[in-house]
Write a protein that holds these residues in place. Structure first.
Motif, short mmCIF file in Angstrom:
data_model
loop_
_atom_site.label_atom_id
_atom_site.label_comp_id
_atom_site.label_asym_id
_atom_site.label_seq_id
_atom_site.Cartn_x
_atom_site.Cartn_y
_atom_site.Cartn_z
N ALA A 64 6.77 1.37 -7.51
CA ALA A 64 5.51 0.85 -8.00
C ALA A 64 5.70 0.27 -9.40
CB ALA A 64 4.45 1.95 -8.02
N THR B 255 2.26 1.84 -3.48
CA THR B 255 1.22 2.36 -4.36
C THR B 255 0.97 3.84 -4.10
OG1 THR B 255 0.14 0.20 -4.47
CG2 THR B 255 -1.19 2.11 -5.06
N GLU B 256 0.97 4.21 -2.82
CA GLU B 256 0.69 5.60 -2.45
C GLU B 256 1.84 6.54 -2.79
OE1 GLU B 256 0.15 8.23 1.67
OE2 GLU B 256 -0.04 6.05 1.73
N ARG B 257 3.07 6.11 -2.48
CA ARG B 257 4.22 6.99 -2.64
C ARG B 257 4.97 6.82 -3.96
NH1 ARG B 257 7.12 6.37 3.32
NH2 ARG B 257 5.34 7.05 4.58
N GLY B 258 4.82 5.66 -4.57
CA GLY B 258 5.54 5.38 -5.80
C GLY B 258 6.90 4.77 -5.59
N ALA C 231 0.83 -1.21 0.00
CA ALA C 231 0.00 0.00 0.00
C ALA C 231 0.86 1.26 0.00
CB ALA C 231 -0.93 -0.01 1.21
N LEU C 232 1.96 1.24 0.74
CA LEU C 232 2.87 2.39 0.78
C LEU C 232 3.50 2.64 -0.58
CD1 LEU C 232 4.79 1.95 4.17
CD2 LEU C 232 3.38 3.92 3.49
N SER D 38 4.94 15.12 -11.63
CA SER D 38 4.97 13.66 -11.49
C SER D 38 6.13 13.05 -12.27
CB SER D 38 3.65 13.04 -11.97
OG SER D 38 3.51 13.14 -13.38
#
Length: 262
Positions: free
Chosen positions: A58, A15-18, A12-13, A219
Motif C-alpha cells: 500500500a 488496501t485491506e492487507r497492506g 482493494a486487496l 502494525s
C-alpha cells in the motif's frame, strides 16, 4: 473478468492487507505472473500501490511514508495503552533510577501513566530524560519526577528534539533503561524510521542506555521504513500487543530479545 475489474480488486486487496505477492495474485485470479506484473505496473502508475520485490505494498507503507503526530495519536489506542502498562512495570524501583523516553505516541502513553507516578518508597527518585516536547509537557506537572529535556531543533511532524547537539548530549548519558519507538521492526532490517535525522537520535538513545526496551504495536511488526537505527541484537526487550510472525519471532529469539505480549 476484464483487466480493469481485476485491477480494482487487486487495489482493494492491497488496501485491506497492506501487502500482496505476485504468486498469491496469480493463484487467486488464475492468471500468469506476467499478467499480474502488468496489472501491478498499471496500478503503480495510477498511484494505487507501490511495487516491491515479489509484489506490491500500500502507498501508506512506502519507506518514506510518515503520518503526523496528530494522526498517529488516534491509531491503535487500546494496543498502545496495553503496551504502556507493560512498560510501566519495568520502571526501576531502586533508590535512584533513570530512564529515557523516546519521542512517539506509544512512549507518550507511557508518559501519561508516569504523570501519576509516585515514589514506591520515601526518598526514591526517578529521572526521566526525553527528546519529545509532548512528553516533557505531560511530566512537567509531576513534582516527584526529575525531568531532563534534551536540547536541539524541534522536528515539527513529530515534535521530537533532534540534531547534532541532541546526539552529543546523549553521548554523555548512561540511563538505566531507554524506552524507544519504531515505525518498523523487521527480521532482517531491524528497527527503522522514515527520517534520517530522527533515526540518528534514536540510534544515540540505543547506544546510551544500559537496557533498551522497544515499544511497537503489531502494525509495526514485519515492516521496514527508510532508515535502520538499530539491529534486533541492539535491543533487550520488545513489548507489543500480538505475537510476532514466525520469521520475526525466530529472528528475535536468535538475537536474544525478550518478547512481552501486552
Amino acid at each position: 473478468m476484464f483487466a480493469e475489474e481485476r485491477q480494482l480488486l487487486i487495489a482493494a486487496l492491497v488496501t485491506e492487507r497492506g501487502r500482496v505477492t505476485v504468486s498469491d495474485l496469480a493463484t487467486r485470479f488464475n492468471i500468469t505472473s506476467e499478467t499480474v506484473r502488468r496489472d501491478l505496473d498499471a496500478l503503480e502508475k495510477a498511484r494505487q500501490l507501490r511495487r516491491v520485490h515479489g509484489g506490491a505494498v500500500a502507498v501508506d507503507r512506502m519507506s518514506l511514508s510518515e503520518p503526523s503526530l496528530q494522526e498517529r495519536q488516534t491509531q491503535q489506542l487500546d494496543e498502545k495503552s496495553r503496551i504502556a502498562k507493560a512498560a510501566l512495570a519495568m520502571i526501576p524501583t531502586s533508590r535512584t533510577g533513570s530512564i529515557i523516553l523516546d519521542a512517539g505516541t506509544t512512549t507518550e502513553h507511557l508518559a501519561d501513566l508516569l504523570a501519576q507516578w509516585s515514589p514506591p518508597a520515601p526518598g526514591d527518585q526517578l529521572l526521566v530524560i526525553t527528546n519529545a516536547l509532548p512528553i516533557a509537557w505531560k511530566l512537567s506537572n509531576n513534582p516527584a519526577i526529575h525531568l531532563h529535556v534534551l536540547g536541539g531543533r524541534v522536528r515539527g511532524l513529530t515534535s521530537a528534539i533532534v540534531g547534532s547537539g541532541t546526539i552529543e548530549q546523549l553521548g554523555a548519558l548512561r540511563p538505566d533503561i531507554a524506552f524507544i519507538g519504531a515505525n518498523g521492526v523487521n527480521a532482517t532490517f531491524g528497527l527503522s524510521t522514515p527520517d534520517s535525522v530522527e533515526a540518528a537520535v534514536k540510534a544515540a538513545i540505543v547506544r546510551s542506555a544500559r537496557r533498551v526496551v522497544a515499544l511497537a504495536d503489531s502494525s509495526k511488526l514485519d515492516e521496514e521504513t527508510l532508515v535502520c537505527f538499530a539491529e534486533l541484537a541492539d535491543i533487550d526487550t520488545l513489548i507489543t500487543d500480538a505475537p510476532p510472525s514466525a520469521e520475526l519471532a525466530a529472528a528475535l529469539a536468535a538475537a536474544d530479545v525478550e518478547v512481552v505480549i501486552a
